[in-house]
Design a protein around this motif. Structure first.
Motif, short mmCIF file in Angstrom:
data_model
loop_
_atom_site.label_atom_id
_atom_site.label_comp_id
_atom_site.label_asym_id
_atom_site.label_seq_id
_atom_site.Cartn_x
_atom_site.Cartn_y
_atom_site.Cartn_z
N LEU A 114 0.81 -1.22 0.00
CA LEU A 114 0.00 0.00 0.00
C LEU A 114 0.84 1.28 0.00
CD1 LEU A 114 -3.02 -1.02 2.28
CD2 LEU A 114 -2.67 -1.35 -0.18
N PRO A 115 1.82 1.41 0.90
CA PRO A 115 2.63 2.65 0.84
C PRO A 115 3.44 2.74 -0.45
CG PRO A 115 3.50 1.12 2.49
CD PRO A 115 2.18 0.59 2.06
N LEU A 116 3.91 1.61 -0.95
CA LEU A 116 4.69 1.61 -2.19
C LEU A 116 3.84 2.09 -3.36
CD1 LEU A 116 7.41 0.79 -3.54
CD2 LEU A 116 6.34 -1.42 -4.05
N ALA A 117 2.59 1.64 -3.41
CA ALA A 117 1.70 2.06 -4.50
C ALA A 117 1.46 3.57 -4.45
CB ALA A 117 0.37 1.31 -4.41
N LEU A 118 1.22 4.10 -3.26
CA LEU A 118 0.99 5.55 -3.14
C LEU A 118 2.23 6.34 -3.57
CD1 LEU A 118 -0.97 5.79 0.24
CD2 LEU A 118 -1.85 6.21 -2.07
N GLN A 119 3.41 5.84 -3.22
CA GLN A 119 4.65 6.52 -3.60
C GLN A 119 4.84 6.52 -5.12
OE1 GLN A 119 7.76 4.43 -1.51
NE2 GLN A 119 6.80 4.79 0.49
N ASN A 120 4.25 5.55 -5.80
CA ASN A 120 4.45 5.40 -7.24
C ASN A 120 3.20 5.72 -8.05
OD1 ASN A 120 7.30 4.00 -7.87
ND2 ASN A 120 6.55 3.23 -5.90
N ASP A 121 2.36 6.61 -7.50
CA ASP A 121 1.21 7.12 -8.25
C ASP A 121 0.32 6.00 -8.77
OD1 ASP A 121 -0.42 9.09 -9.28
OD2 ASP A 121 0.64 9.17 -11.20
N THR A 122 0.09 4.97 -7.94
CA THR A 122 -0.74 3.83 -8.31
C THR A 122 -1.91 3.72 -7.35
OG1 THR A 122 1.18 2.63 -9.21
CG2 THR A 122 -0.78 1.32 -8.65
N ALA A 123 -3.12 3.87 -7.86
CA ALA A 123 -4.31 3.68 -7.03
C ALA A 123 -4.50 2.19 -6.75
CB ALA A 123 -5.54 4.24 -7.75
N VAL A 124 -4.96 1.87 -5.56
CA VAL A 124 -5.16 0.48 -5.16
C VAL A 124 -6.65 0.25 -4.88
CG1 VAL A 124 -4.53 -1.36 -3.57
CG2 VAL A 124 -2.87 0.43 -4.13
#
Length: 522
Positions: A423-433
């Motif tokens: 989850l934090p990695l996705a937010l850092q990389n402009d990826t909605a989950v």
């Protein structure tokens, strides 16, 4: 429908499907409640979450019928509700068209002309996930009405039926027709373990297996229960004098769910089969309730329906790149099922199958292959090469089916660990989950009434978490009562498309969940 610039700014979407992860009671019967995953607690505190219907008519099944992995993934990918195999066949039985089905009529005619036997082969179950007792009764009725001799080769369940239910299920069938029993562990293997498939094949064809007197069946089952609780592993057993598959016979597989029947059907029918030696059989009329795999020489009673403009097809037509990943248990679900039974990938759709652990008892390895899946997801997110990533974690459903409560706790903990990384990695990389589930199971690991472990799917709603920078602080109207659902599994695909700034096709009757969110805070 057009996405706002703030929605489309996410750039990429990660869809995580937690298999068998429903919304249960807030008590000890629910391992999810007991563990209280920190990752999901954090998601609830910062981002919108809600619940969806994932069973019954909301996914094209009969009323009050629990959902399952296949149906859930089909509905998620299609973005619409359609009749699944179960009600489609049941409706045909009720309206009389089943008796006129050309593939079934052909099997009966084949047997009549040759004075041979019809063999009905499939799962004996109280559930309706892979097969239906109603469908088996209908086949028996048609054979009886036609004066056709028939034999039953039955797979014992242990997953979709309550423990110890085999004797009761057998009492619902004509005892004199039961020819063989074998656990679904052997007959319905999906992991290319051909030695297991071979044992099921050989019991049907009379090559091997324990042979017992018909009157000894009850004692044999009772002895089995002293050593095992789960009927999945029932040893291949033939009843003396009941017959096996012979030249000129007809054989009809009555399971309607495809993936768990592919190996056995291939072993029985493929000309170029080479995984183990087979009996030389001639003039067999092979039939199946549904099309298990394209190219298998089977007379299919209910050919596949077509589903144009699935999520995968729309993404491909828009020139988007896709990445699908799951372990072997659920690989067909994130590929073929989500693509509307299409086996071939769409353009720019890339797939990875992580081999599942080879074990007879998954509860000994409740982590399954979650870490390996996460490792590949981390690479995919960081590389920013894919517009849409779709992954399945099978732990919830696979471990819940074992009935092992402690393993279920560990399975939930495993999923929590994966989400804490992603989850934090996705937010850092402009990826909605978008996190959701295909159906319920692990949230009711123990019956709240009897305290006995349960292994069947549930009809409970499933959660949805939407995690993106542009959505922080927003809520759904039912955030305080998740048992009051706000939508359906069919709403997932339109939501993914809106996050990517793509309008849904007219075939998708689901609605984007983003339309139900509260307005952003000023």
């Amino acid at each position: 429908m057009k996405a706002t610039s703030s929605m489309a700014a996410s750039g990429r979407v990660l869809l995580l499907i937690l298999d068998g992860w429903g919304i249960g009671k807030n008590d000890e019967s629910n391992p999810i409640h007991v563990v209280n995953p920190k990752s999901l607690q954090w998601a609830r505190e910062h981002f919108p979450f809600t619940s969806l219907q994932a069973s019954g008519i909301s996914v094209g099944l009969p009323w009050n019928e629990a959902g399952n992995s296949e149906v859930g993934h089909l509905t998620i990918g299609a973005g619409r509700i359609f009749y699944q195999h179960l009600p489609r066949i049941s409706i045909a039985i009720k309206d009389g068209s089943f008796a006129k089905n050309q593939a079934l009529v052909g099997a009966l005619q084949h047997v009549r002309e040759r004075g041979s036997t019809l063999h009905l082969i499939g799962l004996l179950t109280k559930g309706n996930t892979h097969a239906s007792l109603e469908h088996l009764h209908a086949l028996i009725q048609e054979a009886t009405a036609a004066g056709i001799p028939f034999r039953l080769h039955l797979f014992t369940d242990g997953q979709d039926s309550p423990r110890g239910s085999l004797p009761d299920l057998l009492r619902e069938l004509p005892q004199e027709a039961v020819a063989s029993l074998v656990g679904r562990h052997y007959a319905m293997n999906t992991e290319q373990d051909w030695q297991l498939t071979q044992r099921a094949y050989e019991i049907i064809t009379g090559v091997s297996g324990t042979v017992i007197a018909p009157e000894a069946l009850g004692d044999t089952i009772a002895s089995y229960y002293k050593e095992f609780e789960n009927e999945s592993f029932f040893p291949p057993t033939r009843l003396e004098g009941r017959g096996t598959l012979k030249d000129g016979d007809a054989a009809l597989f009555f399971n309607f769910r495809e993936e768990a029947m592919r190996q056995l059907a291939a072993a029985c029918t493929k000309e170029d089969f080479s995984f183990f030696p087979r009996v030389e059989l001639h003039d067999i009329y092979w039939a199946a309730m549904t099309e298990y795999e394209k190219g298998l020489p089977l007379h299919v009673l209910f050919p596949p329906q077509t589903f144009p403009n699935t999520l995968g097809e729309v993404l491909a037509r828009q020139g988007k790149t896709q990445f699908r990943i799951a372990e072997t248990y659920r690989y067909p679900h994130v590929t073929s099922f989500m693509n509307g039974y299409r086996n071939e990938p769409f353009p720019n759709e890339y797939r990875v199958q992580i081999p599942s652990i080879a074990t007879q008892d998954p509860s000994q390895h409740p982590q399954l292959m979650a870490q390996a899946i996460t490792d590949r997801l981390v690479q995919a997110i960081e590389n920013k090469s894919f517009d849409c990533i779709i992954a399945n974690y099978a732990n919830g459903d696979i471990i819940a089916h074992t009935g092992n409560y402690q393993a279920a706790i560990e399975a939930v903990q495993t999923i929590d660990q994966q989400l804490e990384k992603l989850l934090p990695l996705a937010l850092q990389n402009d990826t909605a989950v978008l996190i959701t589930a295909s159906h319920g199971n692990i949230e009711e690991a123990v019956s709240p009434v009897t305290g006995i472990p349960t292994t069947q799917h549930t009809g409970n709603p499933v959660p949805v978490y939407l995690i993106a920078k542009s959505l922080e602080g927003r809520t759904f109207p039912n955030a305080g009562d998740l048992l009051e659902t706000i939508g359906l599994l069919a709403d997932i695909a339109p939501t993914v498309l809106e996050l990517l700034g793509i309008p849904p096709p007219p075939e998708m009757t689901g609605k984007s969940l983003l339309q139900s969110l509260s307005l952003p805070a000023l």
